[in-house]
Design an enzyme around this catalytic site. Structure first.
Site, mmCIF file in Angstrom:
data_model
loop_
_atom_site.group_PDB
_atom_site.id
_atom_site.type_symbol
_atom_site.label_atom_id
_atom_site.label_comp_id
_atom_site.label_asym_id
_atom_site.label_seq_id
_atom_site.Cartn_x
_atom_site.Cartn_y
_atom_site.Cartn_z
ATOM 1 N N CYS A 277 -1.120 8.680 3.260
ATOM 2 C CA CYS A 277 -1.113 8.104 1.915
ATOM 3 C C CYS A 277 -2.459 8.320 1.224
ATOM 4 O O CYS A 277 -2.557 8.208 0.002
ATOM 5 C CB CYS A 277 -0.775 6.621 1.971
ATOM 6 S SG CYS A 277 -1.852 5.676 3.064
ATOM 7 N N GLU B 111 0.896 -1.164 0.000
ATOM 8 C CA GLU B 111 0.000 0.000 0.000
ATOM 9 C C GLU B 111 0.921 1.197 0.000
ATOM 10 O O GLU B 111 1.633 1.442 0.977
ATOM 11 C CB GLU B 111 -0.921 -0.043 1.231
ATOM 12 C CG GLU B 111 -1.935 1.080 1.280
ATOM 13 C CD GLU B 111 -1.434 2.266 2.077
ATOM 14 O OE1 GLU B 111 -1.094 3.300 1.440
ATOM 15 O OE2 GLU B 111 -1.360 2.169 3.314
#
Length: 710
Positions: free
Chosen positions: A302, A263
């Site tokens: 993120c 990720e």
């Protein structure tokens, strides 16, 4: 050379705390707000192969000694324990530049993940270590050979490499599904904030709740970790796309079969619909969302909004509105200072990286529409307003672009309080611009027009792991653009890493191997603990249909006595037209197939008037029930009901009930029994199939001495 005196952050490996013999080669960790030396980290001399082997042996054995439900309850107990120790974690978190709100997102959010997985693990998974995936496939004409898929835990370790921005949530969101699956975790946190992770691991170890070897922590460099992993193990990585590519190209991933999921950072977008003009609730909600994503965790997420895609005519309005909201609501400074709402970046190195990225974007054609690259005036812990050169503080920034096609805005990420505002001409253009991010974790679509929501969502979904639709109906209740929730997938295609984290039970299964198992129904039953059609049964009831007259009815058995395959075979009951008519009158279900012979005969599915399906299910209960008080406490539902063969007046029906799955509840004096129910007609044809769900005592105590009924 400067002598480093900061205390070493220990690793937790092989059941104990470990520090190197000396601080040689250690890395200093600083307070993000003040530059004060906090600690240092080093793994000099740490035997990573031994750490992995300890997880594969001791950790695997300890976790395998409990079931999925038992591990889920441990997670709940652990969450409750950590919940009572949050304040001390907040104090540490402030040193990373995180405000109280930031810390709550990280710490409370991580603990919340434990609660969620504990609940979902008990509600959605069996109380065993084998998960059946899908229905049995019959592979032979006589039914003696069949197959199905099962999930079992992988036999190695889950090596979890985490980013600096969420030292608590980032660990717990990976640890929880691995633990439910029964796979030992090795945590490798990022150095700048790893001391917070160490504090959480210390609490987890002190709790005494976790099985031995189920959690280990590496504080410091672990560059050779992948060298000692193989096909039994998996790596879950969160961080930069460049680091993910380097790890993914390791020989043990490419050739050795190490499972790898990533990720990574992505250029997430927020799209403002053409209907969401200034003055609408959607415009206000959009401005709030963009401001939040720029300033929470100082933009170090993120999932943060990096590209704000708005109608071309509204670019200036959006910049103005976001800037005004920042001016009104954001106080930059040390999180320990009164009224501070946005803290520092995690480190001076991170500050240099973000400033460098912004400077590159400006050189490529971006214009600074709000904020400054100069060192900002901040509020200190004592309340003083001044520039703190030793702190990693940065002003929120908005960039605009004359050329919305500029590669830099769609490929260069400044991992901090920075977003670009770019204009689109129509919905197709907005979709195209969003896709130029080459794969993202999340995008927001802000509109109150259903057609706009449909066009934008379906247009960008293939490029994103999550789409967050924001309008006046969700403005107050939404968890937000940048907040992954444990129930739904967190991840995304392309630049975002191509992996999936969270996603409820999906993430548990990421830590398991799906295997096709072939054999007889009896063998499949033995392997899975779930009765399969065609396997042996122990039936009480009507001898004509396989039952044993006088045998104990399965409803008279507690969980201590009941076995998979125990069941009941009923006698036949004949259906009359008066039965059908009476049911129609009592229920009001006068659908023509039950009451109008001519209309029923014209229907290609029916031979004439037929019994109601629900009449047959009700009769089925009457045919199998054991009425006297006993271990069966309640019927709490049916599942998978299918009506297969119509039953006209004059036909007869019977039911066979078989204990299919038995799930004792760990915390209660009862459990759940799923019964396979099949209604047949007098010719043996299947009329209906379904599962009956009951709650049954573990021991027959409530009604053991109940007076016999007439």
């Amino acid at each position: 050379m400067t002598t480093q005196t900061a205390e070493l952050v220990p690793s937790y490996v092989q059941g104990g705390w470990w520090t190197p013999a000396s601080g040689d080669g250690s890395t200093l960790v600083l307070d993000a707000n003040t530059g004060e030396e906090l600690a240092s980290v080093s793994t000099e001399g740490l035997d990573l192969a031994a750490v992995v082997e300890y997880g594969r042996t001791v950790g695997q054995a300890a976790l395998g000694g409990s079931t999925i439900h038992e591990r889920a309850l441990m997670l709940k107990e652990l969450a409750q324990f950590l919940n009572g120790r949050r304040e001390e974690l907040y104090q540490l978190s402030f040193r990373t530049g995180a405000t109280k709100i930031d810390s709550m997102v990280d710490i409370d959010g991580g603990i919340g993940v434990l609660f969620t997985f504990s609940s979902k693990g008990r509600r959605e998974l069996p109380n065993s270590n084998v998960i059946v995936d899908g229905a049995m496939e019959v592979l032979s004409k006589d039914g003696s050979f069949a197959g199905e898929h099962i999930y079992t835990r992988i036999p190695g370790v889950a090596a979890q490499i985490n980013a600096f921005n969420f030292p608590v949530w980032g660990m717990l969101e990976k640890f929880a599904p691995a633990f439910i699956a029964g796979v030992p975790t090795i945590v490798k946190p990022a150095t700048p904030t790893g001391y917070v992770t160490e504090a959480v691991v210390r609490l987890m170890a002190e709790s005494g709740i976790l099985p031995e070897g189920s959690l280990q922590l590496i504080s410091g460099s672990a560059r050779t970790l992948l060298d000692v992993l193989d096909y039994r193990d998996m790596v879950s990585f969160t961080g930069s796309a460049s680091t993910a590519r380097a790890l993914k190209s390791h020989r043990n991933v490419l050739e050795g079969g190490v499972r790898f999921t990533a990720e990574t950072d992505s250029l997430n977008a927020a799209i403002l619909g053409p209907d969401a003009v200034p003055g609408t609730p959607e415009f206000d909600a959009f401005v709030k969302a963009v401001t939040t994503e720029i300033t929470v965790k100082a933009g170090q997420k993120c999932t943060a909004i990096r590209r704000t895609i708005v109608p071309r005519a509204l670019v200036d309005d959006v910049v103005r509105a976001v800037g005004e909201r920042i001016d009104q609501r954001v106080v930059l400074g040390d999180p320990r200072g009164e009224g501070v709402t946005m803290g520092a970046l995690a480190s001076l190195e991170q500050l240099r990286d973000v400033r460098g990225a912004v400077e590159e974007m400006l050189a490529a054609g971006g214009e600074l529409a709000y904020g400054t690259l100069d060192a900002p005036v901040v509020r200190t812990a004592s309340g003083e307003e001044k520039v703190v050169e030793a702190g990693a503080f940065m002003s929120p920034l908005l960039l605009t672009w004359d050329d919305v096609e500029n590669e830099s805005v769609h490929s260069r990420e400044a991992f901090g309080p920075v977003a670009s505002v770019i204009g689109y001409t129509d919905l197709d253009d907005a979709i195209r611009l969003a896709a130029k991010g080459s794969g993202s974790l999340v995008a927001t679509v802000c509109t109150n027009d259903g057609e706009t929501a449909r066009v934008l969502t379906t247009g960008i979904a293939g490029h994103h792991g999550r789409v967050h639709i924001l309008n006046r109906e969700t403005a107050r209740s939404s968890t937000g653009h940048g907040s992954p929730v444990p129930h739904l997938v967190h991840g995304g295609p392309g630049r975002a890493g191509g992996g999936e984290e969270l996603g409820g039970i999906r993430s548990v299964k990421h830590h398991m191997q799906r295997t096709a198992v072939q054999g007889s129904p009896n063998m499949l039953t033995a392997v899975t603990g779930v009765w399969h059609t065609g396997a042996d049964r122990n039936l009480a009831g009507d001898a004509e249909f396989g039952g044993v007259e006088g045998a104990v009815h399965p409803f008279r058995k507690s969980l201590a006595e009941l076995r998979i395959g125990d069941g009941f075979a009923s006698p036949l009951r004949r259906v009359t037209q008066e039965d059908i008519a009476a049911f129609a009158r009592e229920t009001g279900d006068t659908f023509y197939a039950h009451v109008d012979p001519a209309a029923a005969e014209a229907n290609p599915f029916f031979p004439g008037t037929v019994a109601h399906g629900y009449l047959l299910v009700a009769w089925g209960a009457g045919l199998f029930v054991e009425p006297a008080p006993g271990p069966v406490l309640a019927n709490y539902g049916l599942e998978n009901l299918r009506f297969i063969t119509p039953v006209p007046a004059g036909d007869s029906v019977r039911i066979t009930l078989t204990a299919k799955r038995i799930t004792p509840r760990v915390t209660d004096e009862y459990g759940e029994v799923c019964w396979d129910a099949v209604i047949n007609n007098q010719d043996g044809e299947i009329v209906a199939t379904y599962d009956v769900l009951t709650l049954v005592e573990k021991e027959d105590t409530i009604y053991r001495n109940w007076p016999a009924t007439a």
